[in-house]
Design a protein around this motif. Sequence first.
Motif, PDB file in Angstrom:
ATOM      1  N   THR A 166      11.817 -52.297  17.326  1.00 17.07           N
ATOM      2  CA  THR A 166      12.600 -52.268  15.918  1.00 17.07           C
ATOM      3  C   THR A 166      13.520 -53.580  15.653  1.00 17.07           C
ATOM      4  OG1 THR A 166      14.403 -51.082  16.544  1.00 17.07           O
ATOM      5  CG2 THR A 166      12.168 -49.892  15.801  1.00 17.07           C
ATOM      6  N   ASP A 167      13.951 -53.844  14.605  1.00 12.73           N
ATOM      7  CA  ASP A 167      14.992 -55.100  14.414  1.00 12.73           C
ATOM      8  C   ASP A 167      15.938 -54.440  15.178  1.00 12.73           C
ATOM      9  OD1 ASP A 167      13.200 -56.386  12.872  1.00 12.73           O
ATOM     10  OD2 ASP A 167      14.147 -55.776  11.054  1.00 12.73           O
ATOM     11  N   GLU A 168      16.582 -53.132  15.147  1.00 10.11           N
ATOM     12  CA  GLU A 168      17.771 -52.858  15.635  1.00 10.11           C
ATOM     13  C   GLU A 168      17.633 -52.875  17.196  1.00 10.11           C
ATOM     14  OE1 GLU A 168      21.401 -50.954  16.210  1.00 10.11           O
ATOM     15  OE2 GLU A 168      20.496 -51.930  14.544  1.00 10.11           O
ATOM     16  N   ARG A 172      19.989 -55.322  19.777  1.00  6.27           N
ATOM     17  CA  ARG A 172      20.694 -54.843  21.047  1.00  6.27           C
ATOM     18  C   ARG A 172      20.223 -55.496  22.202  1.00  6.27           C
ATOM     19  NH1 ARG A 172      23.189 -49.180  20.152  1.00  6.27           N
ATOM     20  NH2 ARG A 172      23.194 -48.941  18.048  1.00  6.27           N
ATOM     21  N   MET A 173      19.142 -55.621  22.278  1.00  6.77           N
ATOM     22  CA  MET A 173      18.680 -56.100  23.402  1.00  6.77           C
ATOM     23  C   MET A 173      19.117 -57.752  23.610  1.00  6.77           C
ATOM     24  SD  MET A 173      17.069 -54.598  25.812  1.00  6.77           S
ATOM     25  CE  MET A 173      16.348 -55.783  26.952  1.00  6.77           C
ATOM     26  N   ARG A 174      19.235 -58.253  22.488  1.00  9.16           N
ATOM     27  CA  ARG A 174      19.684 -59.751  22.556  1.00  9.16           C
ATOM     28  C   ARG A 174      21.162 -59.778  22.964  1.00  9.16           C
ATOM     29  NH1 ARG A 174      16.098 -60.252  18.122  1.00  9.16           N
ATOM     30  NH2 ARG A 174      17.943 -59.991  16.573  1.00  9.16           N
ATOM     31  N   ALA A 175      22.025 -58.746  22.162  1.00  4.48           N
ATOM     32  CA  ALA A 175      23.246 -58.595  22.538  1.00  4.48           C
ATOM     33  C   ALA A 175      23.584 -58.437  23.859  1.00  4.48           C
ATOM     34  CB  ALA A 175      24.005 -57.650  21.613  1.00  4.48           C
ATOM     35  N   ALA A 224       9.086 -59.724  25.851  1.00  7.17           N
ATOM     36  CA  ALA A 224      10.134 -58.828  25.170  1.00  7.17           C
ATOM     37  C   ALA A 224      10.892 -59.780  23.981  1.00  7.17           C
ATOM     38  CB  ALA A 224      11.346 -58.490  26.253  1.00  7.17           C
ATOM     39  N   GLN A 225      10.218 -60.983  23.716  1.00  9.94           N
ATOM     40  CA  GLN A 225      10.797 -61.738  22.671  1.00  9.94           C
ATOM     41  C   GLN A 225      12.263 -62.202  23.022  1.00  9.94           C
ATOM     42  OE1 GLN A 225       8.737 -62.919  20.020  1.00  9.94           O
ATOM     43  NE2 GLN A 225       7.288 -61.652  21.477  1.00  9.94           N
TER      44      GLN A 225
END
Length: 266
Positions: A166-168, A172-175, A224-225
Amino acid sequence: MSTASISLQPRQDVEYLLRIADTALIHAQRLTEWCGHGPVLEEDIALSNIALDLLGQARALLTHAGHLHGEGGGLRYDEDQLAFLRDERDYRNLTLVELPLRKGGGDFADTVLRNLLLATWFKLLWRRLQDSSDAEVAAIAGKAVKEARYHQGHAAEWAVRLGDGTDESAARMRAALQRAWPYVPEMFEADAVDAAARASGLGPGMDELQSAWLAELEPVFAEAQLAMPAAGAFRSTGRRGVHSEHLGFMLAEMQYLQRSFPGGVW
């Protein structure tokens, strides 16, 4: 057994093993924060089992490091003394593993990302240590590499699930990646301790692992983008005994029983 802190004689082979053992030990301690708090029951159990694997690896290396310390003219220490009776500056773990996870600002994405980075690093290191000139280290590595392979696969599945979710979850993974990445360079720094290990055949220098580590992470990150961040100038120093503000609080919890009830065993 006294509650006083123990002191170690400077030995490069012991220091090399402590850097690995302490990283496994402190990483395991952080993962136990999820016990009873996992997002789903299966993951709660999985994280606990990963922590137990890491603890077993730490115990084996600490025991062997304590024997080597005794053979080198210092006192012989057991695993409990090395785990619970050293001062903060005598721990040699990577700074990344002492940063908070569930408690103190991190979330499940931080745990997934950290497990992926570290399990890949551990797998490559254990694979090399199977050829160690120290037969005991080679035997420990032979078992540990299988555990690390599972840890890596488990973390990679979650990284893709969240990063391409999801966008969320993706945010969170990017952060989480941005929070962890500044501490990655320490994983691949080599110094005199690494040089001595390489020369004796004890194990590889950590700089030898970086290219393979990146190669294994690249396809996972792509699926995982996640974009690999650029390297920064910051360098953490936990392997040299200079830690973040978080380790002291963790050690206070870890060492409380042993220092309050010397020699206590389960």
